[in-house]
Scaffold this motif. Structure first.
Motif, mmCIF file in Angstrom:
data_model
loop_
_atom_site.group_PDB
_atom_site.id
_atom_site.type_symbol
_atom_site.label_atom_id
_atom_site.label_comp_id
_atom_site.label_asym_id
_atom_site.label_seq_id
_atom_site.Cartn_x
_atom_site.Cartn_y
_atom_site.Cartn_z
ATOM 1 N N ALA A 138 9.886 -8.936 -2.171
ATOM 2 C CA ALA A 138 8.667 -9.078 -1.367
ATOM 3 C C ALA A 138 7.810 -7.826 -1.471
ATOM 4 C CB ALA A 138 9.040 -9.337 0.092
ATOM 5 N N ALA A 139 6.501 -7.995 -1.326
ATOM 6 C CA ALA A 139 5.598 -6.846 -1.256
ATOM 7 C C ALA A 139 5.881 -6.072 0.027
ATOM 8 C CB ALA A 139 4.146 -7.320 -1.280
ATOM 9 N N ALA A 140 5.669 -4.764 -0.025
ATOM 10 C CA ALA A 140 5.972 -3.929 1.141
ATOM 11 C C ALA A 140 4.970 -2.798 1.246
ATOM 12 C CB ALA A 140 7.387 -3.365 1.023
ATOM 13 N N GLN A 141 4.818 -2.283 2.447
ATOM 14 C CA GLN A 141 4.022 -1.089 2.675
ATOM 15 C C GLN A 141 4.905 0.131 2.405
ATOM 16 O OE1 GLN A 141 0.612 -1.364 3.743
ATOM 17 N NE2 GLN A 141 1.138 -3.427 3.084
ATOM 18 N N THR A 142 4.379 1.098 1.658
ATOM 19 C CA THR A 142 5.170 2.279 1.306
ATOM 20 C C THR A 142 4.566 3.506 1.968
ATOM 21 O OG1 THR A 142 5.760 1.306 -0.830
ATOM 22 C CG2 THR A 142 6.023 3.681 -0.598
ATOM 23 N N TYR A 143 5.413 4.258 2.655
ATOM 24 C CA TYR A 143 4.983 5.459 3.366
ATOM 25 C C TYR A 143 5.704 6.662 2.772
ATOM 26 C CZ TYR A 143 3.234 2.045 6.710
ATOM 27 O OH TYR A 143 2.571 0.998 7.292
ATOM 28 N N GLU B 296 0.830 -1.187 0.000
ATOM 29 C CA GLU B 296 0.000 0.000 0.000
ATOM 30 C C GLU B 296 0.865 1.238 0.000
ATOM 31 O OE1 GLU B 296 -2.665 -0.223 3.282
ATOM 32 O OE2 GLU B 296 -4.075 -1.524 2.238
ATOM 33 N N LEU B 297 0.322 2.303 -0.577
ATOM 34 C CA LEU B 297 0.967 3.611 -0.544
ATOM 35 C C LEU B 297 0.208 4.480 0.441
ATOM 36 C CD1 LEU B 297 2.880 5.823 -1.603
ATOM 37 C CD2 LEU B 297 1.222 6.239 -3.432
ATOM 38 N N PRO C 141 7.794 -8.882 7.524
ATOM 39 C CA PRO C 141 7.141 -7.712 6.914
ATOM 40 C C PRO C 141 8.133 -6.591 6.645
ATOM 41 C CG PRO C 141 6.570 -7.896 9.242
ATOM 42 C CD PRO C 141 7.296 -9.149 8.895
ATOM 43 N N CYS C 142 7.810 -5.776 5.633
ATOM 44 C CA CYS C 142 8.729 -4.737 5.194
ATOM 45 C C CYS C 142 7.985 -3.428 4.974
ATOM 46 C CB CYS C 142 9.420 -5.180 3.893
ATOM 47 S SG CYS C 142 10.616 -4.020 3.222
ATOM 48 N N ALA C 143 8.602 -2.330 5.381
ATOM 49 C CA ALA C 143 8.055 -0.992 5.159
ATOM 50 C C ALA C 143 9.103 -0.141 4.455
ATOM 51 C CB ALA C 143 7.654 -0.338 6.479
ATOM 52 N N LEU C 144 8.638 0.680 3.508
ATOM 53 C CA LEU C 144 9.543 1.497 2.707
ATOM 54 C C LEU C 144 9.230 2.977 2.898
ATOM 55 C CD1 LEU C 144 9.264 -0.512 -0.649
ATOM 56 C CD2 LEU C 144 10.888 -0.884 1.228
ATOM 57 N N PHE C 145 10.288 3.779 2.895
ATOM 58 C CA PHE C 145 10.176 5.227 3.011
ATOM 59 C C PHE C 145 11.044 5.835 1.896
ATOM 60 C CE2 PHE C 145 9.374 3.222 7.014
ATOM 61 C CZ PHE C 145 8.323 3.921 7.588
ATOM 62 N N PRO C 146 10.512 5.903 0.672
ATOM 63 C CA PRO C 146 11.322 6.319 -0.478
ATOM 64 C C PRO C 146 11.790 7.764 -0.366
ATOM 65 C CG PRO C 146 9.265 5.261 -1.170
ATOM 66 C CD PRO C 146 9.134 5.555 0.279
#
Length: 351
Positions: A140-145, A21-22, A108-113
């Motif tokens: 892997a799929a990740a949540q993007t913030y 998700e974004l 689980p993975c979270a991204l902060f581009p």
């Protein structure tokens, strides 16, 4: 920028893209939300040298392990056992490395581009350096913030929309040359107004999702990466301005040079690529492409002129003399896996 109907949706607080998700939220709040849904275990925080402050508060947790990514994913796998989640802040290489690690470890993975182009956030697979070797690996799929109040360069995210529009013109031209059989997408129609930041990021996310499904990325993506590797601070902007000038000149004035064969071996040597990778057209293919060029010339010239005019009326346009640029990266783009530039080279029109 306006996209063809059903191509890009407007932004919401949480949008699902490619298995993740974004979310438009401050980095600290995003990290808190993400970790509240994770189980026990250590928190691995991976950043690049420019983004380490993004998750500085989260890094103060006694459960946190921090790593400044040095370009090789092996460092992630050298972390102590017990990692239960991974958070990554930075550019696309950092995001891909973290998603690769998360997939292997099944956490689980979270991204902060750090870039509004959002490369590295939604692909199913991508290039990662492991043990000093570049490999294409599943991600892997990740949540993007994405923090809309962060210090981001809007011009690069805006330029990427134009570079994607150019990639679709390129793909259609290559199809008419008989060199592209991938997914065909509707043309992107640019808007010249100053973009809303949230909508701009959401549009980039939607386009990255389409590319995940097979939409063309174009040789502009390769050129932008080359410029980024050279330390250019606006690689996407530069890639677009160089390529649209090349394509426009080609369709306006380009004529195949009869009885001319470029020195493929010398070009491969200058580019540092294997000569065996060069694809030389047969005389029959050469003749068919020359005919195809004349058939499509006026239409492609119209499309490029339309795109160029929109770009010049946009908020980030800067007039720059071509004579001041080092065009060596573009000159040898065909040897780096280029698309339309390879046809231009084969016609003897790329130096």
């Amino acid at each position: 920028m306006q996209i063809a109907e059903n191509t890009v949706r407007k932004r919401n607080e949480g949008e699902e893209y490619g298995g993740g998700e974004l979310h438009f939220v401050a980095a600290d709040e995003g990290a808190r939300r993400f970790l509240s849904g994770c189980g026990a275990g250590k928190i691995l925080i991976v950043t690049d040298s420019d983004s380490y402050k993004t998750l500085a508060r989260t890094a103060l947790s006694p459960k946190a392990l921090s790593l400044v990514y040095d370009g090789d994913a092996l460092a992630l796998f050298s972390m102590p056992d017990g990692v239960g989640s991974v958070l990554a802040a930075g550019g696309e290489d950092v995001l891909r490395a973290a998603r690769y690690f998360a997939g292997v470890r099944r956490v689980p993975c979270a991204l902060f581009p750090s870039s509004g182009t959002l490369f590295g956030a939604f692909e199913e697979q991508g290039e990662v350096t492991l043990c000093s070797e570049r490999r294409v690996v599943p991600l892997a799929a990740a949540q993007t913030y994405f923090d809309l109040k962060g210090n981001y360069s809007l011009s690069e995210a805006y330029a990427q929309l134009y570079l994607t529009a150019l990639a679709r013109i390129e793909a259609d031209a290559l199809a008419q040359f008989g060199l592209y059989g991938g997914a065909r997408c509707e043309k992107i129609i640019p808007d010249t107004g100053y973009p809303d930041q949230g909508d701009l990021i959401a549009q980039n996310a939607a386009l990255r999702r389409e590319e995940r499904g097979g939409a063309p990325t174009g040789e502009g993506r390769i050129l932008a990466r080359l410029h980024a590797a050279d330390g250019n601070k606006r690689p996407v902007y530069r890639a677009f301005t160089e390529l649209i000038a090349l394509y426009y000149a080609f369709f306006k004035c380009g004529k195949p040079r009869k009885y001319f064969i470029c020195d493929y071996a010398a070009r491969a040597k200058a580019a540092g690529t294997p000569y065996s990778a060069a694809v030389v057209p047969t005389p029959q293919e050469y003749a068919l492409r020359a005919l195809a060029l004349e058939k499509m010339r006026s239409q492609k010239l119209f499309e490029l002129k339309e795109l160029l005019q929109c770009w010049q009326q946009g908020p980030f346009y800067l007039k720059q003399a071509a004579s001041l640029l080092d065009l060596s990266r573009m000159k040898y783009l065909p040897e780096r896996g280029g698309g339309l530039s390879a046809v231009i080279r084969d016609f003897g029109l790329l130096g």
